[in-house]
Design an enzyme around this catalytic site. Structure first.
Site, short mmCIF file in Angstrom:
data_model
loop_
_atom_site.label_atom_id
_atom_site.label_comp_id
_atom_site.label_asym_id
_atom_site.label_seq_id
_atom_site.Cartn_x
_atom_site.Cartn_y
_atom_site.Cartn_z
N CYS A 232 2.94 10.29 -11.20
CA CYS A 232 1.93 9.73 -10.31
C CYS A 232 1.36 10.85 -9.43
CB CYS A 232 2.54 8.65 -9.43
SG CYS A 232 1.33 7.89 -8.33
N CYS B 267 3.83 9.76 -1.96
CA CYS B 267 4.65 8.86 -1.13
C CYS B 267 6.06 9.43 -1.04
CB CYS B 267 4.65 7.46 -1.73
SG CYS B 267 2.97 6.90 -2.15
N CYS C 237 9.24 8.25 -3.03
CA CYS C 237 9.11 7.77 -4.41
C CYS C 237 9.62 8.75 -5.47
CB CYS C 237 7.65 7.43 -4.70
SG CYS C 237 7.43 6.62 -6.29
N CYS D 156 7.33 -9.01 -12.55
CA CYS D 156 6.47 -8.07 -11.85
C CYS D 156 6.39 -6.75 -12.61
CB CYS D 156 6.99 -7.84 -10.44
SG CYS D 156 5.99 -6.66 -9.53
N CYS E 186 3.15 -10.96 -11.65
CA CYS E 186 2.87 -10.07 -10.52
C CYS E 186 2.63 -8.69 -11.10
CB CYS E 186 4.04 -10.05 -9.55
SG CYS E 186 3.77 -8.93 -8.15
N CYS F 149 1.60 -10.04 -2.31
CA CYS F 149 2.98 -9.64 -2.08
C CYS F 149 2.87 -8.31 -1.35
CB CYS F 149 3.71 -9.48 -3.40
SG CYS F 149 5.37 -8.81 -3.22
N ARG G 212 11.52 -11.17 0.92
CA ARG G 212 12.38 -10.72 -0.19
C ARG G 212 13.29 -9.57 0.24
NH1 ARG G 212 8.86 -9.43 -4.25
NH2 ARG G 212 8.74 -11.67 -4.57
N1 SAM Z 1 2.12 2.87 -7.55
C1 SAM Z 1 2.03 1.58 -7.00
C2 SAM Z 1 1.99 1.57 -5.49
O1 SAM Z 1 2.34 2.56 -4.88
O2 SAM Z 1 1.58 0.55 -4.93
C3 SAM Z 1 3.12 0.62 -7.47
C4 SAM Z 1 4.56 1.05 -7.53
S1 SAM Z 1 5.34 1.53 -6.00
C5 SAM Z 1 6.76 2.28 -6.64
C6 SAM Z 1 5.78 -0.01 -5.23
C7 SAM Z 1 6.56 0.00 -3.95
O3 SAM Z 1 7.93 0.26 -4.20
C8 SAM Z 1 6.19 1.01 -2.89
O4 SAM Z 1 5.08 0.63 -2.15
C9 SAM Z 1 7.44 1.06 -2.04
O5 SAM Z 1 7.34 0.13 -0.98
C10 SAM Z 1 8.55 0.65 -3.00
N2 SAM Z 1 9.46 1.79 -3.24
C11 SAM Z 1 9.22 2.85 -4.01
N3 SAM Z 1 10.21 3.73 -3.96
C12 SAM Z 1 11.15 3.22 -3.13
C13 SAM Z 1 12.41 3.68 -2.66
N4 SAM Z 1 12.90 4.86 -3.03
N5 SAM Z 1 13.10 2.91 -1.80
C14 SAM Z 1 12.60 1.72 -1.41
N6 SAM Z 1 11.41 1.23 -1.83
C15 SAM Z 1 10.68 1.97 -2.66
C1 DTB Z 2 8.64 -3.54 -3.68
O1 DTB Z 2 8.37 -3.72 -2.49
N1 DTB Z 2 9.80 -3.06 -4.11
C2 DTB Z 2 9.80 -2.91 -5.56
C3 DTB Z 2 8.46 -3.54 -5.95
N2 DTB Z 2 7.83 -3.79 -4.69
C4 DTB Z 2 7.57 -2.89 -6.90
C5 DTB Z 2 10.04 -1.53 -6.02
C6 DTB Z 2 11.31 -0.91 -5.45
C7 DTB Z 2 11.48 0.44 -6.03
C8 DTB Z 2 12.77 1.07 -5.64
C9 DTB Z 2 12.93 2.45 -6.17
C10 DTB Z 2 12.85 2.57 -7.67
O2 DTB Z 2 13.52 1.79 -8.40
O3 DTB Z 2 12.14 3.46 -8.13
FE1 SF4 Z 3 2.70 6.75 -6.92
FE2 SF4 Z 3 5.17 6.17 -6.13
FE3 SF4 Z 3 3.21 6.32 -4.34
FE4 SF4 Z 3 3.24 4.27 -6.09
S1 SF4 Z 3 4.76 4.68 -4.50
S2 SF4 Z 3 1.47 5.55 -5.50
S3 SF4 Z 3 4.12 5.31 -7.89
S4 SF4 Z 3 4.00 8.02 -5.60
#
Ligand code: SAM
Ligand code: DTB
Ligand code: SF4
Length: 333
Positions: free
Chosen positions: A49, A53, A56, A93, A124, A184, A256
């Protein structure tokens, strides 16, 4: 209901027992207190990506041990959705590691949405930022919910994400709403934010008009290689307080208990349900990190006398598999 930051800050300050009592009261006035909604996640496109963030595992900018995977094939997605349904999930989802989908990316995702919906599951998707017209296409394909998180307070946001803005996220939320898709939207706790940031974050969610139907509260999963890998863990009681405050200021939303459950003892999860959480991610994987096994959750639900929300009347009769409705966690044992 309107809650300003002063009122929410005062909730956080309450003696724990008083706060939980208030949250339980709100919970019972708006929901069956023993019923929990189950969503299963699938990462349909993993890694690489462009965004940064800080939490992530999937950013191309950090060195994590996530295995990149291009967009999955339709039949694999259907298989995963079918399995989720058999295990008792009501919502499926699909998450993609994109800043946002290009129009050509969206076409196969629309197919996935149609196919998952045809199984009788709620759908979702979480695909990142949307541009004009994309939410309408998703709505037309039958998407029930779009997940897009505010993640934290507007003030703390700039310490976490630099490649897109808080306003970008609000713009996408508005597009989703305008297309008639349910929202959501939640965030992550334990990213080094202050209590004042948690208050602001909840106030922002509550000020969305209407508020999101579904509010994921994630506890940061520390991913080696990401900028937030070494953030000190959030005090668990503060996390429970955040859930309770979310329940009170978002009385009609499903709150959630999201990422982080694998690292939580049963007792802490039980406190979160007591504080008003009434939805979970269900299935052994989140997007790239582990989640409790379905069996483990089944046992926990049994201990706590919790029931899984069952699927309501199927959205597309005639395309049924014969498995719907009955696969309630309680019934399976
Ligand atoms: N790329 C898209 C976005 O950023 O909206 C969708 C996937 S993103 C991984 C969805 C959500 O997962 C993020 O907004 C974040 O709140 C959550 N998330 C991602 N990594 C996480 C982590 N290490 N711990 C907790 N929540 C996480
Ligand atoms: C959300 O708030 N939590 C989910 C879903 N929306 C997409 C993702 C959590 C991701 C946790 C870290 C991972 O598994 O990469
Ligand atoms: Fe990309 Fe992760 Fe940010 Fe979603 S949360 S935009 S997958 S870097």
């Amino acid at each position: 209901m309107h809650h300003d930051t002063t009122a929410i800050a005062a909730l956080f300050e309450l003696p724990f027992n008083d706060l939980i009592h208030r949250a339980q009261t709100v919970h019972r006035n708006h929901f069956d207190p023993n019923e929990v909604q189950l969503s299963t996640l699938l990462s349909i496109k993993t890694g690489r990506c462009s965004e940064d963030c800080g939490y992530c595992s999937q950013s191309v900018r950090f060195h994590t041990d996530v295995e990149d995977q291009p967009l999955m094939a339709l039949n694999e997605v259907i298989e995963a959705a079918r399995a989720a349904k058999t295990k008792g999930a009501t919502r499926f989802c699909m998450g993609a590691a994109w800043r946002g989908p290009k129009d050509k990316d969206l076409v196969p995702v629309l197919e996935m949405v149609r196919a998952v919906r045809a199984l009788g599951l709620e759908t979702c998707a979480t695909l990142g930022l949307l541009h004009d017209g994309q939410a309408e296409q998703l709505a037309e394909a039958g998407l029930d919910y779009y997940n897009h998180n505010l993640d934290t307070s507007p003030e703390h946001y700039r310490h976490v994400i630099h490649t897109h803005s808080y306003q970008d996220r609000l713009d996408t939320l508005n597009k989703v709403r305008a297309a008639g898709i349910k929202l959501c939207c939640g965030g992550i706790m334990g990213m080094g934010e202050s209590r004042a940031d948690r208050v602001r974050f909840l106030a922002e969610l509550a000020a969305l008009d209407p508020p999101p139907e579904s509010v994921p509260i994630n506890l940061l999963v520390h991913i080696p290689g990401t900028p937030l890998a070494d953030k000190p863990a959030l005090d668990p009681i503060e996390f429970v307080r955040t859930i309770a405050c979310a329940r009170i200021v978002l009385p009609n939303s499903r709150v959630r208990l999201s990422a982080g459950r694998s690292q939580m003892p049963e007792s802490l999860q039980a406190l979160c349900f007591l504080a008003g959480a009434n939805s979970i991610f269900y299935g052994d994987k989140l997007l790239t990190t582990p989640n409790p096994e379905a069996d483990t959750d089944r046992k926990l639900f049994k201990k706590l006398g919790l029931r899984a929300l069952a699927l309501e009347t199927p959205s597309t009769p005639g395309e049924q598999t014969g498995l719907e409705v009955s696969t309630d966690l309680h019934a399976i044992k």
